[in-house]
Design a protein around this motif. Structure first.
Motif, PDB file in Angstrom:
ATOM      1  N   THR A 289     -23.183   0.443  -0.494  1.00 54.25           N
ATOM      2  CA  THR A 289     -21.830   0.742  -0.028  1.00 54.25           C
ATOM      3  C   THR A 289     -21.644   2.238   0.178  1.00 54.25           C
ATOM      4  OG1 THR A 289     -20.983  -1.199  -1.186  1.00 54.25           O
ATOM      5  CG2 THR A 289     -19.388   0.502  -0.589  1.00 54.25           C
ATOM      6  N   ALA A 290     -22.097   3.038  -0.787  1.00 54.96           N
ATOM      7  CA  ALA A 290     -21.967   4.493  -0.679  1.00 54.96           C
ATOM      8  C   ALA A 290     -22.805   5.025   0.478  1.00 54.96           C
ATOM      9  CB  ALA A 290     -22.369   5.160  -1.987  1.00 54.96           C
ATOM     10  N   ASP A 291     -23.996   4.478   0.668  1.00 60.86           N
ATOM     11  CA  ASP A 291     -24.836   4.895   1.800  1.00 60.86           C
ATOM     12  C   ASP A 291     -24.119   4.651   3.123  1.00 60.86           C
ATOM     13  OD1 ASP A 291     -26.898   5.683   0.116  1.00 60.86           O
ATOM     14  OD2 ASP A 291     -28.123   3.896   0.466  1.00 60.86           O
ATOM     15  N   ALA A 292     -23.458   3.499   3.237  1.00 65.54           N
ATOM     16  CA  ALA A 292     -22.711   3.188   4.462  1.00 65.54           C
ATOM     17  C   ALA A 292     -21.547   4.150   4.652  1.00 65.54           C
ATOM     18  CB  ALA A 292     -22.213   1.744   4.423  1.00 65.54           C
ATOM     19  N   LEU A 293     -20.856   4.494   3.563  1.00 65.74           N
ATOM     20  CA  LEU A 293     -19.741   5.434   3.651  1.00 65.74           C
ATOM     21  C   LEU A 293     -20.232   6.817   4.059  1.00 65.74           C
ATOM     22  CD1 LEU A 293     -16.775   6.244   3.327  1.00 65.74           C
ATOM     23  CD2 LEU A 293     -17.226   6.561   0.892  1.00 65.74           C
ATOM     24  N   VAL A 294     -21.307   7.280   3.445  1.00 63.20           N
ATOM     25  CA  VAL A 294     -21.870   8.585   3.791  1.00 63.20           C
ATOM     26  C   VAL A 294     -22.308   8.578   5.254  1.00 63.20           C
ATOM     27  CG1 VAL A 294     -23.817  10.152   3.354  1.00 63.20           C
ATOM     28  CG2 VAL A 294     -22.519   9.201   1.443  1.00 63.20           C
ATOM     29  N   ASP A 295     -22.895   7.482   5.712  1.00 58.58           N
ATOM     30  CA  ASP A 295     -23.269   7.343   7.123  1.00 58.58           C
ATOM     31  C   ASP A 295     -22.044   7.452   8.018  1.00 58.58           C
ATOM     32  OD1 ASP A 295     -25.924   7.172   7.619  1.00 58.58           O
ATOM     33  OD2 ASP A 295     -25.962   5.001   7.945  1.00 58.58           O
ATOM     34  N   ALA A 296     -20.959   6.810   7.606  1.00 61.36           N
ATOM     35  CA  ALA A 296     -19.724   6.849   8.396  1.00 61.36           C
ATOM     36  C   ALA A 296     -19.135   8.254   8.431  1.00 61.36           C
ATOM     37  CB  ALA A 296     -18.712   5.863   7.843  1.00 61.36           C
ATOM     38  N   LEU A 297     -19.215   8.967   7.314  1.00 62.86           N
ATOM     39  CA  LEU A 297     -18.660  10.323   7.257  1.00 62.86           C
ATOM     40  C   LEU A 297     -19.505  11.330   8.040  1.00 62.86           C
ATOM     41  CD1 LEU A 297     -17.615  10.490   3.497  1.00 62.86           C
ATOM     42  CD2 LEU A 297     -16.095  10.355   5.472  1.00 62.86           C
ATOM     43  N   THR A 298     -20.808  11.117   8.077  1.00 60.94           N
ATOM     44  CA  THR A 298     -21.699  12.098   8.699  1.00 60.94           C
ATOM     45  C   THR A 298     -22.253  11.641  10.037  1.00 60.94           C
ATOM     46  OG1 THR A 298     -23.634  11.215   7.535  1.00 60.94           O
ATOM     47  CG2 THR A 298     -22.421  12.996   6.468  1.00 60.94           C
ATOM     48  N   GLY A 299     -22.086  10.369  10.367  1.00 59.34           N
ATOM     49  CA  GLY A 299     -22.677   9.844  11.589  1.00 59.34           C
ATOM     50  C   GLY A 299     -21.701   9.055  12.411  1.00 59.34           C
ATOM     51  N   SER A 300     -22.197   7.952  12.940  1.00 54.16           N
ATOM     52  CA  SER A 300     -21.400   7.201  13.907  1.00 54.16           C
ATOM     53  C   SER A 300     -20.935   5.830  13.415  1.00 54.16           C
ATOM     54  CB  SER A 300     -22.221   7.018  15.181  1.00 54.16           C
ATOM     55  OG  SER A 300     -23.415   6.314  14.863  1.00 54.16           O
ATOM     56  N   THR A 301     -21.228   5.471  12.172  1.00 48.82           N
ATOM     57  CA  THR A 301     -20.776   4.179  11.655  1.00 48.82           C
ATOM     58  C   THR A 301     -19.254   4.123  11.716  1.00 48.82           C
ATOM     59  OG1 THR A 301     -22.657   4.126  10.165  1.00 48.82           O
ATOM     60  CG2 THR A 301     -20.880   2.600   9.689  1.00 48.82           C
ATOM     61  N   GLY A 302     -18.712   2.971  12.105  1.00 49.80           N
ATOM     62  CA  GLY A 302     -17.278   2.838  12.304  1.00 49.80           C
ATOM     63  C   GLY A 302     -16.495   2.518  11.045  1.00 49.80           C
ATOM     64  N   TYR A 303     -15.214   2.755  11.117  1.00 46.28           N
ATOM     65  CA  TYR A 303     -14.286   2.513  10.013  1.00 46.28           C
ATOM     66  C   TYR A 303     -14.259   1.033   9.624  1.00 46.28           C
ATOM     67  CZ  TYR A 303      -9.892   1.972   7.483  1.00 46.28           C
ATOM     68  OH  TYR A 303      -8.949   1.647   6.540  1.00 46.28           O
ATOM     69  N   GLU A 304     -14.267   0.157  10.615  1.00 41.49           N
ATOM     70  CA  GLU A 304     -14.158  -1.279  10.347  1.00 41.49           C
ATOM     71  C   GLU A 304     -15.284  -1.744   9.432  1.00 41.49           C
ATOM     72  OE1 GLU A 304     -14.066   0.000  13.532  1.00 41.49           O
ATOM     73  OE2 GLU A 304     -11.878  -0.025  13.515  1.00 41.49           O
ATOM     74  N   GLN A 305     -16.488  -1.254   9.680  1.00 38.50           N
ATOM     75  CA  GLN A 305     -17.638  -1.671   8.881  1.00 38.50           C
ATOM     76  C   GLN A 305     -17.551  -1.140   7.453  1.00 38.50           C
ATOM     77  OE1 GLN A 305     -21.394  -0.474  10.508  1.00 38.50           O
ATOM     78  NE2 GLN A 305     -22.566  -1.409   8.874  1.00 38.50           N
ATOM     79  N   VAL A 306     -17.183   0.116   7.296  1.00 36.16           N
ATOM     80  CA  VAL A 306     -17.195   0.739   5.975  1.00 36.16           C
ATOM     81  C   VAL A 306     -15.964   0.391   5.147  1.00 36.16           C
ATOM     82  CG1 VAL A 306     -16.144   2.957   6.565  1.00 36.16           C
ATOM     83  CG2 VAL A 306     -17.895   2.853   4.825  1.00 36.16           C
TER      84      VAL A 306
ATOM     85  N   GLU B 297     -12.032  16.809   9.875  1.00 37.34           N
ATOM     86  CA  GLU B 297     -11.822  17.906   8.922  1.00 37.34           C
ATOM     87  C   GLU B 297     -13.122  18.287   8.210  1.00 37.34           C
ATOM     88  OE1 GLU B 297      -9.202  19.977   8.142  1.00 37.34           O
ATOM     89  OE2 GLU B 297      -8.413  19.124   9.989  1.00 37.34           O
ATOM     90  N   ILE B 298     -13.915  17.293   7.870  1.00 37.47           N
ATOM     91  CA  ILE B 298     -15.211  17.570   7.231  1.00 37.47           C
ATOM     92  C   ILE B 298     -16.081  18.380   8.174  1.00 37.47           C
ATOM     93  CG2 ILE B 298     -17.362  16.508   6.428  1.00 37.47           C
ATOM     94  CD1 ILE B 298     -15.616  14.231   5.286  1.00 37.47           C
ATOM     95  N   ARG B 299     -16.121  17.995   9.446  1.00 34.64           N
ATOM     96  CA  ARG B 299     -16.930  18.738  10.430  1.00 34.64           C
ATOM     97  C   ARG B 299     -16.438  20.180  10.574  1.00 34.64           C
ATOM     98  NH1 ARG B 299     -16.610  14.244  13.978  1.00 34.64           N
ATOM     99  NH2 ARG B 299     -18.294  12.864  13.440  1.00 34.64           N
ATOM    100  N   LYS B 300     -15.113  20.362  10.573  1.00 29.37           N
ATOM    101  CA  LYS B 300     -14.556  21.712  10.726  1.00 29.37           C
ATOM    102  C   LYS B 300     -14.792  22.565   9.484  1.00 29.37           C
ATOM    103  CE  LYS B 300     -10.734  20.650  13.859  1.00 29.37           C
ATOM    104  NZ  LYS B 300      -9.267  20.514  13.946  1.00 29.37           N
ATOM    105  N   GLN B 301     -14.520  22.021   8.304  1.00 31.22           N
ATOM    106  CA  GLN B 301     -14.566  22.813   7.077  1.00 31.22           C
ATOM    107  C   GLN B 301     -15.958  22.923   6.472  1.00 31.22           C
ATOM    108  OE1 GLN B 301     -11.610  21.341   4.361  1.00 31.22           O
ATOM    109  NE2 GLN B 301      -9.938  21.712   5.781  1.00 31.22           N
TER     110      GLN B 301
END
Length: 150
Positions: A33-50, A73-77
């Motif tokens: 689950t955490a791997d999927a969330l990290v993928d979503a935060l840093t990559g292209s995985t969608g909100y619906e999946q995570v 915000e993560i990308r900017k900061q």
């Protein structure tokens, strides 16, 4: 006597492995689950999946639009995080009450040569299943080493 001791040792080994199996099963679920969330935060995985693994409280606070804003915000900061690796599992423990069912997985990722990111993902059990209750991304810059004094 030998047979009795051997049977006792075998039963203890089996029961110990059963206890470990429960803990490792929960950890494996949390890690996926955490791997999927990290993928979503840093990559292209969608909100619906995570978001399937978000707790009720987190889903109420973080809809698809808010999640997209968080990613931006993560990308900017922090910057573009890559090479993310799992480093530690923290189990929250209270000395008076014992284990409270809250786990925290910690990841580290590379932003550039001199900047890194620490990603926390916290879990609590909801409906018999570990669910994401929150996450945090923190930029980290190593301390500058000073030249030795002469």
């Amino acid at each position: 006597m030998k047979k009795t001791l051997m049977a006792l040792a075998l039963s203890m080994a089996v029961s110990a492995s059963c206890f470990a199996a429960g803990a490792s099963g929960r950890f494996a679920t949390e890690e996926r689950t955490a791997d999927a969330l990290v993928d979503a935060l840093t990559g292209s995985t969608g909100y619906e999946q995570v978001s399937k693994n978000f707790s009720k409280g987190l889903k109420e606070k973080l809809n698809a639009d808010a999640f997209a804003k968080v990613k931006e915000e993560i990308r900017k900061q922090v910057g573009a995080i890559k090479n993310v690796n799992f480093v530690v599992l923290n189990k929250q423990y209270d000395l008076q009450k014992g284990y409270n069912g809250v786990d925290e997985l910690v990841y580290f990722g590379t932003v550039n040569k001199e900047k890194f990111a620490r990603i926390f993902v916290s879990f609590a059990e909801e409906g018999g299943k570990p669910m994401v209750t929150g996450f945090q991304v923190t930029p980290i810059e190593p301390a500058k080493q000073q030249a030795p004094a002469k």
